[in-house]
Scaffold this motif. Structure first.
Motif, PDB file in Angstrom:
ATOM      1  N   LEU A 139       0.828  -1.214   0.000  1.00  0.00           N
ATOM      2  CA  LEU A 139       0.000   0.000   0.000  1.00  0.00           C
ATOM      3  C   LEU A 139       0.858   1.259   0.000  1.00  0.00           C
ATOM      4  N   LEU A 140       2.002   1.205   0.639  1.00  0.00           N
ATOM      5  CA  LEU A 140       2.932   2.332   0.597  1.00  0.00           C
ATOM      6  C   LEU A 140       3.449   2.559  -0.824  1.00  0.00           C
ATOM      7  N   ALA A 141       3.718   1.476  -1.545  1.00  0.00           N
ATOM      8  CA  ALA A 141       4.158   1.604  -2.937  1.00  0.00           C
ATOM      9  C   ALA A 141       3.058   2.244  -3.789  1.00  0.00           C
ATOM     10  N   PHE A 142       1.804   1.836  -3.561  1.00  0.00           N
ATOM     11  CA  PHE A 142       0.705   2.461  -4.301  1.00  0.00           C
ATOM     12  C   PHE A 142       0.551   3.938  -3.930  1.00  0.00           C
ATOM     13  N   ALA A 143       0.760   4.275  -2.660  1.00  0.00           N
ATOM     14  CA  ALA A 143       0.673   5.677  -2.247  1.00  0.00           C
ATOM     15  C   ALA A 143       1.768   6.508  -2.899  1.00  0.00           C
ATOM     16  N   VAL A 144       2.989   5.968  -2.964  1.00  0.00           N
ATOM     17  CA  VAL A 144       4.094   6.684  -3.613  1.00  0.00           C
ATOM     18  C   VAL A 144       3.789   6.870  -5.094  1.00  0.00           C
ATOM     19  N   LEU A 145       3.232   5.837  -5.730  1.00  0.00           N
ATOM     20  CA  LEU A 145       2.852   5.949  -7.137  1.00  0.00           C
ATOM     21  C   LEU A 145       1.787   7.027  -7.334  1.00  0.00           C
ATOM     22  N   ALA A 146       0.801   7.059  -6.447  1.00  0.00           N
ATOM     23  CA  ALA A 146      -0.245   8.079  -6.547  1.00  0.00           C
ATOM     24  C   ALA A 146       0.325   9.475  -6.336  1.00  0.00           C
ATOM     25  N   ILE A 147       1.216   9.627  -5.371  1.00  0.00           N
ATOM     26  CA  ILE A 147       1.854  10.924  -5.129  1.00  0.00           C
ATOM     27  C   ILE A 147       2.659  11.348  -6.360  1.00  0.00           C
ATOM     28  N   GLY A 148       3.361  10.416  -6.941  1.00  0.00           N
ATOM     29  CA  GLY A 148       4.152  10.716  -8.144  1.00  0.00           C
ATOM     30  C   GLY A 148       3.280  11.122  -9.316  1.00  0.00           C
ATOM     31  N   VAL A 149       2.174  10.425  -9.500  1.00  0.00           N
ATOM     32  CA  VAL A 149       1.258  10.767 -10.610  1.00  0.00           C
ATOM     33  C   VAL A 149       0.688  12.161 -10.386  1.00  0.00           C
ATOM     34  N   ILE A 150       0.294  12.449  -9.164  1.00  0.00           N
ATOM     35  CA  ILE A 150      -0.258  13.778  -8.849  1.00  0.00           C
ATOM     36  C   ILE A 150       0.811  14.852  -9.077  1.00  0.00           C
ATOM     37  N   ALA A 151       2.051  14.574  -8.682  1.00  0.00           N
ATOM     38  CA  ALA A 151       3.135  15.544  -8.864  1.00  0.00           C
ATOM     39  C   ALA A 151       3.415  15.797 -10.334  1.00  0.00           C
ATOM     40  N   VAL A 152       3.351  14.743 -11.142  1.00  0.00           N
ATOM     41  CA  VAL A 152       3.631  14.905 -12.569  1.00  0.00           C
ATOM     42  C   VAL A 152       2.498  15.643 -13.255  1.00  0.00           C
ATOM     43  N   LEU A 153       1.264  15.382 -12.890  1.00  0.00           N
ATOM     44  CA  LEU A 153       0.109  16.010 -13.517  1.00  0.00           C
ATOM     45  C   LEU A 153      -0.108  17.448 -13.072  1.00  0.00           C
ATOM     46  N   SER A 154       0.419  17.850 -11.945  1.00  0.00           N
ATOM     47  CA  SER A 154       0.148  19.212 -11.485  1.00  0.00           C
ATOM     48  C   SER A 154       1.162  20.207 -12.011  1.00  0.00           C
TER      49      SER A 154
END
Length: 154
Positions: A139-154
């Motif tokens: 779940l931590l890996a999925f959270a890091v992936l989500a944070i990364g996607v949000i960072a790239v899209l913003s």
């Protein structure tokens, strides 16, 4: 089991180590001198493959950090620190497990999945034990992936 409170020193027999003769006293003397000490199995019910999978999961988390936030400011320094901690996090248990008395007694992954393991609160199936061990890192890996996607899209 019923335990009785001992009220006096005469209520039990005291055995002095010096009164022992034979192989038991020789073994005790070896231990007192610091020889003959071997490490006990730290996790005798857990196969080596699970440790490798755990290391791979945490390496994937650091890799996801590297892929998603490596372009931001001083993130390379933070990722380098993460790698150092990751190496230390898995090097110490690896060294300790190398000192085990008989690592061949450790079960295979298939036997672990079939038999499970005994814990303090009772028996756990292999799948249940894997779920308990890997729920936080995955779940931590999925959270890091989500944070990364949000960072790239913003």
């Amino acid at each position: 089991m019923y335990h009785e409170q001992l009220k006096t020193r005469d209520a039990f027999k005291v055995v002095e180590i010096s009164t022992l003769d034979g192989p038991a006293s020789a073994a005790l003397a070896e231990l007192e001198l610091g020889r003959g000490r071997l490490a006990e199995a730290a996790v005798p019910d857990v196969p080596r493959a699970i440790g490798v999978m755990m290391a791979a999961t945490y390496a994937a988390i650091v890799a996801l950090f590297a892929l998603t936030i490596a372009t931001a400011g001083q993130s390379l320094f933070v990722i380098a620190i993460d790698v150092v901690f990751l190496v230390a996090f898995f090097a110490v248990p690896t060294i300790m497990l190398k000192l085990e008395r008989d690592p061949a007694r450790r079960p295979s992954l298939s036997r672990f999945m079939a038999q499970g393991m005994q814990t303090y609160t009772g028996h756990v199936s292999g799948a249940g034990a894997l779920a308990q061990m890997f729920i936080v890192p995955v779940l931590l890996a999925f959270a890091v992936l989500a944070i990364g996607v949000i960072a790239v899209l913003s």
